[in-house]
Design a protein around this motif. Structure first.
Motif, PDB file in Angstrom:
ATOM      1  N   ARG A   1      81.135  52.303  34.721  1.00  0.00           N
ATOM      2  CA  ARG A   1      82.190  53.227  35.196  1.00  0.00           C
ATOM      3  C   ARG A   1      81.595  54.551  35.679  1.00  0.00           C
ATOM      4  N   ILE A   2      80.548  55.012  34.991  1.00  0.00           N
ATOM      5  CA  ILE A   2      79.906  56.281  35.387  1.00  0.00           C
ATOM      6  C   ILE A   2      79.293  56.124  36.786  1.00  0.00           C
ATOM      7  N   VAL A   3      78.574  55.031  37.012  1.00  0.00           N
ATOM      8  CA  VAL A   3      77.954  54.804  38.325  1.00  0.00           C
ATOM      9  C   VAL A   3      79.050  54.699  39.395  1.00  0.00           C
ATOM     10  N   GLN A   4      80.123  53.987  39.047  1.00  0.00           N
ATOM     11  CA  GLN A   4      81.247  53.819  39.986  1.00  0.00           C
ATOM     12  C   GLN A   4      81.819  55.185  40.391  1.00  0.00           C
ATOM     13  N   GLU A   5      82.034  56.059  39.412  1.00  0.00           N
ATOM     14  CA  GLU A   5      82.610  57.381  39.695  1.00  0.00           C
ATOM     15  C   GLU A   5      81.630  58.253  40.485  1.00  0.00           C
ATOM     16  N   LEU A   6      80.340  58.144  40.185  1.00  0.00           N
ATOM     17  CA  LEU A   6      79.354  58.963  40.911  1.00  0.00           C
ATOM     18  C   LEU A   6      79.260  58.529  42.373  1.00  0.00           C
ATOM     19  N   ILE A   7      79.335  57.232  42.624  1.00  0.00           N
ATOM     20  CA  ILE A   7      79.314  56.744  44.021  1.00  0.00           C
ATOM     21  C   ILE A   7      80.600  57.195  44.715  1.00  0.00           C
ATOM     22  N   HIS A   8      81.701  57.068  43.993  1.00  0.00           N
ATOM     23  CA  HIS A   8      83.003  57.476  44.538  1.00  0.00           C
ATOM     24  C   HIS A   8      82.967  58.966  44.906  1.00  0.00           C
ATOM     25  N   ASN A   9      82.460  59.791  43.999  1.00  0.00           N
ATOM     26  CA  ASN A   9      82.342  61.238  44.248  1.00  0.00           C
ATOM     27  C   ASN A   9      81.491  61.530  45.478  1.00  0.00           C
ATOM     28  N   ALA A  10      80.380  60.805  45.600  1.00  0.00           N
ATOM     29  CA  ALA A  10      79.476  61.059  46.734  1.00  0.00           C
ATOM     30  C   ALA A  10      80.205  60.797  48.054  1.00  0.00           C
ATOM     31  N   PHE A  11      80.933  59.684  48.123  1.00  0.00           N
ATOM     32  CA  PHE A  11      81.668  59.381  49.358  1.00  0.00           C
ATOM     33  C   PHE A  11      82.788  60.390  49.583  1.00  0.00           C
ATOM     34  N   LYS A  12      83.460  60.748  48.489  1.00  0.00           N
ATOM     35  CA  LYS A  12      84.650  61.602  48.603  1.00  0.00           C
ATOM     36  C   LYS A  12      84.286  63.057  48.914  1.00  0.00           C
ATOM     37  N   HIS A  13      83.320  63.610  48.228  1.00  0.00           N
ATOM     38  CA  HIS A  13      83.079  65.053  48.334  1.00  0.00           C
ATOM     39  C   HIS A  13      81.954  65.435  49.274  1.00  0.00           C
ATOM     40  N   SER A  14      81.081  64.484  49.618  1.00  0.00           N
ATOM     41  CA  SER A  14      79.931  64.932  50.397  1.00  0.00           C
ATOM     42  C   SER A  14      79.838  64.251  51.753  1.00  0.00           C
ATOM     43  N   ALA A  15      80.774  63.342  52.047  1.00  0.00           N
ATOM     44  CA  ALA A  15      80.728  62.589  53.304  1.00  0.00           C
ATOM     45  C   ALA A  15      79.326  61.978  53.504  1.00  0.00           C
ATOM     46  N   ALA A  16      78.793  61.412  52.423  1.00  0.00           N
ATOM     47  CA  ALA A  16      77.443  60.848  52.484  1.00  0.00           C
ATOM     48  C   ALA A  16      77.399  59.599  53.363  1.00  0.00           C
ATOM     49  N   TRP A  17      76.282  59.403  54.039  1.00  0.00           N
ATOM     50  CA  TRP A  17      76.029  58.160  54.791  1.00  0.00           C
ATOM     51  C   TRP A  17      75.236  57.206  53.931  1.00  0.00           C
ATOM     52  N   HIS A  18      74.361  57.832  53.130  1.00  0.00           N
ATOM     53  CA  HIS A  18      73.484  57.014  52.289  1.00  0.00           C
ATOM     54  C   HIS A  18      73.582  57.458  50.839  1.00  0.00           C
ATOM     55  N   ILE A  19      73.632  56.473  49.971  1.00  0.00           N
ATOM     56  CA  ILE A  19      73.616  56.754  48.528  1.00  0.00           C
ATOM     57  C   ILE A  19      72.551  55.842  47.922  1.00  0.00           C
ATOM     58  N   TRP A  20      71.740  56.399  47.064  1.00  0.00           N
ATOM     59  CA  TRP A  20      70.710  55.597  46.404  1.00  0.00           C
ATOM     60  C   TRP A  20      71.056  55.478  44.922  1.00  0.00           C
ATOM     61  N   VAL A  21      71.099  54.259  44.454  1.00  0.00           N
ATOM     62  CA  VAL A  21      71.329  54.037  43.020  1.00  0.00           C
ATOM     63  C   VAL A  21      70.035  53.460  42.465  1.00  0.00           C
ATOM     64  N   ARG A  22      69.406  54.216  41.563  1.00  0.00           N
ATOM     65  CA  ARG A  22      68.115  53.760  41.021  1.00  0.00           C
ATOM     66  C   ARG A  22      68.256  53.489  39.527  1.00  0.00           C
ATOM     67  N   MET A  23      67.780  52.338  39.150  1.00  0.00           N
ATOM     68  CA  MET A  23      67.881  51.930  37.759  1.00  0.00           C
ATOM     69  C   MET A  23      66.470  51.802  37.221  1.00  0.00           C
ATOM     70  N   LYS A  24      66.112  52.664  36.258  1.00  0.00           N
ATOM     71  CA  LYS A  24      64.724  52.630  35.768  1.00  0.00           C
ATOM     72  C   LYS A  24      64.705  52.254  34.291  1.00  0.00           C
ATOM     73  N   TRP A  25      64.073  51.136  34.012  1.00  0.00           N
ATOM     74  CA  TRP A  25      63.982  50.667  32.623  1.00  0.00           C
ATOM     75  C   TRP A  25      62.632  51.031  32.046  1.00  0.00           C
ATOM     76  N   SER A  26      62.637  51.677  30.893  1.00  0.00           N
ATOM     77  CA  SER A  26      61.389  51.791  30.133  1.00  0.00           C
ATOM     78  C   SER A  26      61.771  51.428  28.701  1.00  0.00           C
ATOM     79  N   PRO A  27      60.804  51.164  27.829  1.00  0.00           N
ATOM     80  CA  PRO A  27      61.189  50.672  26.499  1.00  0.00           C
ATOM     81  C   PRO A  27      62.199  51.611  25.811  1.00  0.00           C
ATOM     82  N   HIS A  28      63.367  51.084  25.517  1.00  0.00           N
ATOM     83  CA  HIS A  28      64.448  51.797  24.820  1.00  0.00           C
ATOM     84  C   HIS A  28      65.082  52.947  25.595  1.00  0.00           C
TER      85      HIS A  28
END
Ligand SMILES: Nc1ncnc2c1ncn2[C@@H]1O[C@H](COP(=O)(O)OP(=O)(O)OP(=O)(O)O)[C@@H](O)[C@H]1O
Ligand SMILES: [Mg+2]
Length: 222
Positions: A137-164
């Motif tokens: 839900r957090i990622v969903q809202e952040l993407i939504h905000n980017a489209f809504k408030h910044s008129a973004a063309w590109h959004i990058w979602v980065r998922m970084k796993w490290s132990p724990h």
């Protein structure tokens, strides 16, 4: 309800059986929905086309038919959205959390006709279900905000796993970020659902100025 005292193996079998039954149920429901609702709605369009052909010489009649087509088209879109939503839910339950986020990026890019780039590094690890739901839900809202408030063309979602530790970064190339300091202060202070959900699972959310737009980071330790 599953009985409490079962061996581990029996418990797993019972859970798998319940999950399979639930999937079967949703598939049947969606099949019926496609048959009873969507197919009927779409066949009306065949009639509309016939009527449009006959109304070529009457602009008023053509306009009236087009108006009805537009309204009906909306309801077709809604029906498809409902069905895809249910099927995606099913996918979420089955697939990994990471796949769920990737699919979310694809869907939101498609819905908003923008570009949502999904990147990941490290080896995915299992995290509790509630955390998965909240992070989704957090990622969903952040993407939504980017489209809504910044008129973004590109959004990058980065998922970084490290132990724990899982770090999620959502960055946009928005131009709406004219007064970055003000927005960042506002976002840091505001007690919105982003903050509430993060706190509930012990994650830390931060906002900073990125290369062009906003960069939000969610650090979740487990
Ligand atoms: N990606 C972004 N780029 C520029 N400004 C942003 C961005 N995300 C949020 N903001 C600014 O931060 C404010 C707070 O965002 P928040 O999500 O809390 O509320 P909202 O989006 O305005 O309302 P809601 O989420 O309830 O629909 C926004 O109103 C906007 O001014
Ligand atoms: Mg918002």
């Amino acid at each position: 309800m599953l009985p409490i005292f079962l061996s581990q193996k029996k418990f797993q079998t019972a859970v798998s059986k319940q999950a399979a039954e639930a999937c079967e149920h949703i598939l049947n429901e969606m099949g019926a929905e496609l048959h009873d609702d969507l197919i009927q709605k779409l066949s009306v369009f065949r009639l509309y086309l016939d009527r449009l052909e006959r109304a070529t010489y009457s602009p008023q009649e053509t306009e009236r038919i087009l108006l009805n087509m537009r309204t009906d088209f909306e309801s077709v879109t809604m029906a498809v959205r409902r069905i895809s939503g249910r099927l995606l839910q099913m996918r979420m339950e089955d697939d990994s959390f990471q796949t769920g986020i990737e699919v979310l990026c694809q869907n939101m890019a498609h819905e908003r006709a923008g570009n949502v780039h999904f990147e990941y590094s490290g080896a995915p690890q299992p995290i509790p279900e509630l955390s998965q739901t909240y992070l989704y839900r957090i990622v969903q809202e952040l993407i939504h905000n980017a489209f809504k408030h910044s008129a973004a063309w590109h959004i990058w979602v980065r998922m970084k796993w490290s132990p724990h530790v899982l770090t999620l970064e959502i960055e946009d190339d928005g131009t709406g970020f004219n007064k970055p300091a003000e927005f960042i202060t506002l976002l840091r202070k505001k007690n919105n659902t982003l903050k509430m959900r993060s706190q509930a699972i012990g994650a830390i959310i931060t906002f900073d100025q990125g290369q062009q737009g906003l960069i939000a980071k969610v650090k979740y330790s487990f």
